[in-house]
Design an enzyme around this catalytic site. Structure first.
Site, mmCIF file in Angstrom:
data_model
loop_
_atom_site.group_PDB
_atom_site.id
_atom_site.type_symbol
_atom_site.label_atom_id
_atom_site.label_comp_id
_atom_site.label_asym_id
_atom_site.label_seq_id
_atom_site.Cartn_x
_atom_site.Cartn_y
_atom_site.Cartn_z
ATOM 1 C CE LYS A 231 70.896 5.371 -43.180
ATOM 2 N NZ LYS A 231 70.988 4.347 -42.102
ATOM 3 C CD GLU B 166 69.247 -3.440 -57.346
ATOM 4 O OE1 GLU B 166 68.334 -4.289 -57.285
ATOM 5 O OE2 GLU B 166 69.935 -3.249 -58.361
ATOM 6 C CB CYS C 148 66.318 -8.201 -51.600
ATOM 7 S SG CYS C 148 67.894 -8.054 -52.424
ATOM 8 C CD GLU D 152 61.663 -8.612 -49.129
ATOM 9 O OE1 GLU D 152 61.384 -7.427 -48.899
ATOM 10 O OE2 GLU D 152 62.666 -8.978 -49.765
#
Lengths: 478, 297
Positions: free
Chosen positions: A184, A258, A292, A389
């Site tokens: 997906k 991840e 990331c 983040e």
């Protein structure tokens, strides 16, 4: 007065890409309509122009895709590794041949500069398929026993920051090891995965080996919770990763994640300043900071703070923000209105908490989603901009005096994905790298990737590794 | 002789092994441990959640030193554990026989296997990095090296039925790779585990590297699975329902979760338990490029 040093526009032609107005799901080797009525639109973040419509796959669609993958698994896993490898080599080659088209497509759908899709994403995508193709008939030599077995159907959910590269990271090792996949792509960037379906067709890949289901988080949830999936691979936010880990508790499904990061980029006083500035820019402004492993916390030794920040601001003032299809563009568009809102809100929090904000003086286009390269100084470890983040072009600057302090501050994070070290002293690089709790450490460089090099995090940045020999483990019964 | 026959034996007060010391449970609680036939053997400490948290503190404190020790040094110490265990072989044969209802000869075989397991893992400490790490041939002028590193503090739910061999099989790989451990011993057969603390304490193993708790498995493993300063959990001794609950709690700080299948501790252990608690760190460094010079030596 016109500046004689301005660049003339150098736009890449979008005529090379033929985007259909509407896309179905890719299941069992064919494009097919969804079973429901729901459709989403994907647009160009740089212009807000609608590029295409696509299916919001529901549980029934996901079930159909998993069944197709399950059926294909028997033959695909029984195929000699050399034959599987040849399919992957074919895919790698077709990607190389179509890389200009795919680079333009990715830039249109994601908003990142063509310079990056052309020079970073696409070469790496092809390289990943090429690398894992070679493993397909050598799995007995990979260190997991003489005949490691595939798991079955892999359910893979990927993010929007590197749509095609993340697809390659997921699909290449899965197929090389004999698994079949249902993937997906992200809600805002489904197009390159749908183009990849066409590449599978061109490569003659057996039906059902790769299936693409498009949609938002509901589609992703239906996929990871489907009982016919043997393995789940997810790249995305830590919050979603935790939710998936909880949902999969008590099941036999193998999981790799991840997740987020808050990478520390540590600059010592003996670092080559100009190189370090380039590394800092690459670290946080590559892909608009939507990475990331971005080096979003700059830890600079106090004695060179002023010099470094001056050089950095000077450099940021020369970055060119604008049309991502222009070959001279450094900073493209933020991927979505939602992401822009998140970045804006976090930057505002930085200001309210007392950090000092500086943004590069660049004109933002009137349509699309844009955020100027920004840095915060006077940041402490307690500030939100030093902890959360941001996933945008926002750099938080902290200082340190001793290597021990640098290490302590770098490790003071829930995350542990990446870190950078800038110093001329080799022994200091090794000593600091040794103490950092991060999965990838770049010394005197940043944001380098390669299919042979394992990538993945410590702590809440997730578990498992992608890339290299290590990346095979996620898809083998070991 | 009548004098010897009338001698009253000295019972052992079993205590926890935490931070290199032998405390009682802070709760002051104990529970009755019986042999396979239901005869009273001893009291074991019924550890509390506070004991579990204290053990995590001890394990965290020990982590820097243990993970920073040379692999050679760790191997020496693991081998020393085998030496110490060998010296107390008779004691363990008795304890295992009582705990698991085995004959003397079968218990002796189990103890021998447990000793040999320490030796096997002692040999792994300085080899695992070479087996699972290495240089990656990246395309570009970079030196790129992947090395395994211990993940940190590991909570170990020890197997319920294999009170010594199983216990050793789950502890040794965790510490061989430089992690520190908080171990929840078998609930019904905790005595060999508590005695193992005495061996560890005399094997040059720094205090806190292994911490052993006895008590209710579910009561102790729940706070460990939820603990924010625990990096990984081994669910070997948890039943399916408890394992699921612990796995859910472990997701909170993304603990590494090891879910083994049915375990046969007499089989070759393989490297699965070693690699389960390792991270891979990859370091990139520019090499500069001399490509243009075309040097041929």
């Amino acid at each position: 007065m016109t500046n004689p040093f301005t660049y003339a526009p150098a736009p890449e032609s979008r005529a090379i890409v033929d985007i259909a107005s509407s896309y179905g799901l890719f299941i069992d080797g064919e494009f097919t309509e969804g079973s429901g009525e729901d459709r989403n639109k994907t647009l160009s973040p740089a212009t807000e122009e609608v590029l295409a419509e696509y299916v919001q796959a529901n549980e029934e669609d996901v079930d159909r895709a998993v069944r197709a993958a399950r059926k294909a698994f028997e033959k695909w896993s029984a195929l000699p590794g050399a034959e599987r490898g040849k399919y992957l080599f074919r895919i790698a080659r077709i990607i190389q041949e179509r890389s200009r088209e795919l680079a333009v497509l990715e830039t249109l759908d994601n908003g990142k500069p063509i310079r990056e899709t052309r020079d970073a994403d696409l070469p790496l995508v092809a390289a990943h398929f090429f690398y894992y193709a070679g493993w397909a008939d050598k799995l007995g030599h990979a260190g997991f026993g003489p005949e490691p077995k595939p798991l079955g159907v892999a359910g893979q959910v990927i993010p929007w920051n590197f749509p095609l590269l993340m697809l390659a990271w997921k699909i290449a090792p899965a197929l090389a090891t004999g698994n079949t996949v249902v993937l997906k792509p992200a809600e805002t960037t489904p197009l390159s995965a749908l183009f990849f379906a066409d590449i599978c067709r061109q490569a003659g890949l057996p039906k059902g080996v790769v299936n693409i289901v498009t949609g938002d988080g509901r589609t992703g949830a239906a996929l990871v919770n489907h009982p016919g999936i043997a393995k789940v691979a997810f790249t995305g936010s830590t919050a979603v990763g935790k939710a998936i880990a909880r949902q999969l508790a008590g099941t036999e499904k193998k999981l790799t994640l991840e997740l987020g990061g808050k990478g520390a980029n540590i600059v010592f006083d003996d670092a080559p300043i100009d190189q370090a500035v380039e590394g800092i820019v690459t670290g946080i402004f590559f892909n608009q900071g939507q990475v990331c492993c971005a080096g979003s916390r700059l830890l600079v030794q106090e004695s060179i703070q002023e010099e470094l920040l001056d050089a950095l601001k000077r450099r940021l003032s020369t970055l060119r923000l604008g049309d991502p299809l222009d070959k001279n563009t450094d900073i493209g568009a933020i991927n979505s209105a939602e992401q822009l809102a998140r970045i804006t809100a976090l930057a505002r929090t930085g200001e309210t908490e007392g950090a000092e904000r500086w943004s590069a003086p660049c004109e933002l286009p009137s349509s699309g989603y844009w955020f100027a390269p920004t840095l915060f100084t006077g940041v402490t470890q307690a500030h939100t901009v030093a902890r959360d983040e941001i996933f945008g072009p926002v750099l938080s600057v902290l200082t340190f005096r001793t290597p021990d302090e640098a290490v302590a501050k770098a490790n003071n994070s829930q995350y542990g994905l990446s870190a950078g070290i800038w110093t001329e002293k080799g022994s200091r690089i090794l000593a600091v790298a040794n103490k950092l709790r991060a999965g990838v450490v770049w010394a005197n460089t940043f944001n380098k990737f390669d299919p042979t090099s394992p990538f993945g995090g410590y702590k809440e940045s997730g578990f498992g590794r992608e890339g290299g020999r290590h990346g095979l483990e996620a898809y083998l019964d070991v | 002789m009548s004098e010897t026959r009338s001698r009253l034996s000295v019972f052992k007060t079993y205590k926890l092994y935490v931070g290199g010391k032998f405390p009682r449970s802070e709760s002051g609680r104990v529970y009755e441990v019986t042999d396979a036939k239901g005869n009273w053997l001893a009291h074991a400490p019924l550890s509390s959640r506070k004991d579990a948290r204290d053990a995590v503190v001890a394990a965290r404190k020990a982590f820097g030193g243990w993970s920073g020790a040379t692999a050679y040094n760790r191997g020496q110490i693991l081998y020393r554990v085998a030496e110490m265990l060998e010296g107390r072989r008779e004691q363990y044969v008795r304890e295992v026989a009582e705990a698991e209802g085995l004959s003397k000869s079968k218990a002796a075989a189990v103890v021998d296997a447990a000793i040999d397991r320490w030796v096997w893992y002692a040999g792994w400490t300085d080899k695992i990095a070479q087996v699972v790490g290495g240089a990656n041939p990246v395309a570009g002028p970079f030196f790129n090296l992947s090395t395994p590193e211990p993940t940190g503090v590991v909570a170990v739910v020890a197997p319920q039925d294999s009170s010594l061999l199983g216990l050793v099989s789950v502890i040794a790989p965790v510490i061989a790779t430089g992690n520190t451990a908080v171990v929840v011993a078998s609930e019904k057969a905790p005595l060999p585990a508590l005695s193992l603390g005495e061996v560890l304490a005399t094997s040059d193993l720094p205090g806190g590297v292994v911490n052993i708790l006895s008590g209710r498995t579910a009561e102790l493993s729940a706070p460990l699975a939820a603990h924010q300063d625990v990096n990984a959990i081994d669910l070997t001794g948890a039943d399916a329902a408890l394992a699921k609950e612990l796995e859910i709690a472990a997701a909170d700080n993304m603990k590494r979760v090891f879910k083994p299948g049915p375990a046969d501790f007499t089989a070759d252990p393989g490297t699965g338990r070693l690699t389960a608690f390792l991270e891979t760190k990859t370091v990139w460094h520019p090499t500069g490029s001399l490509g243009a010079s075309g040097s041929a030596y």
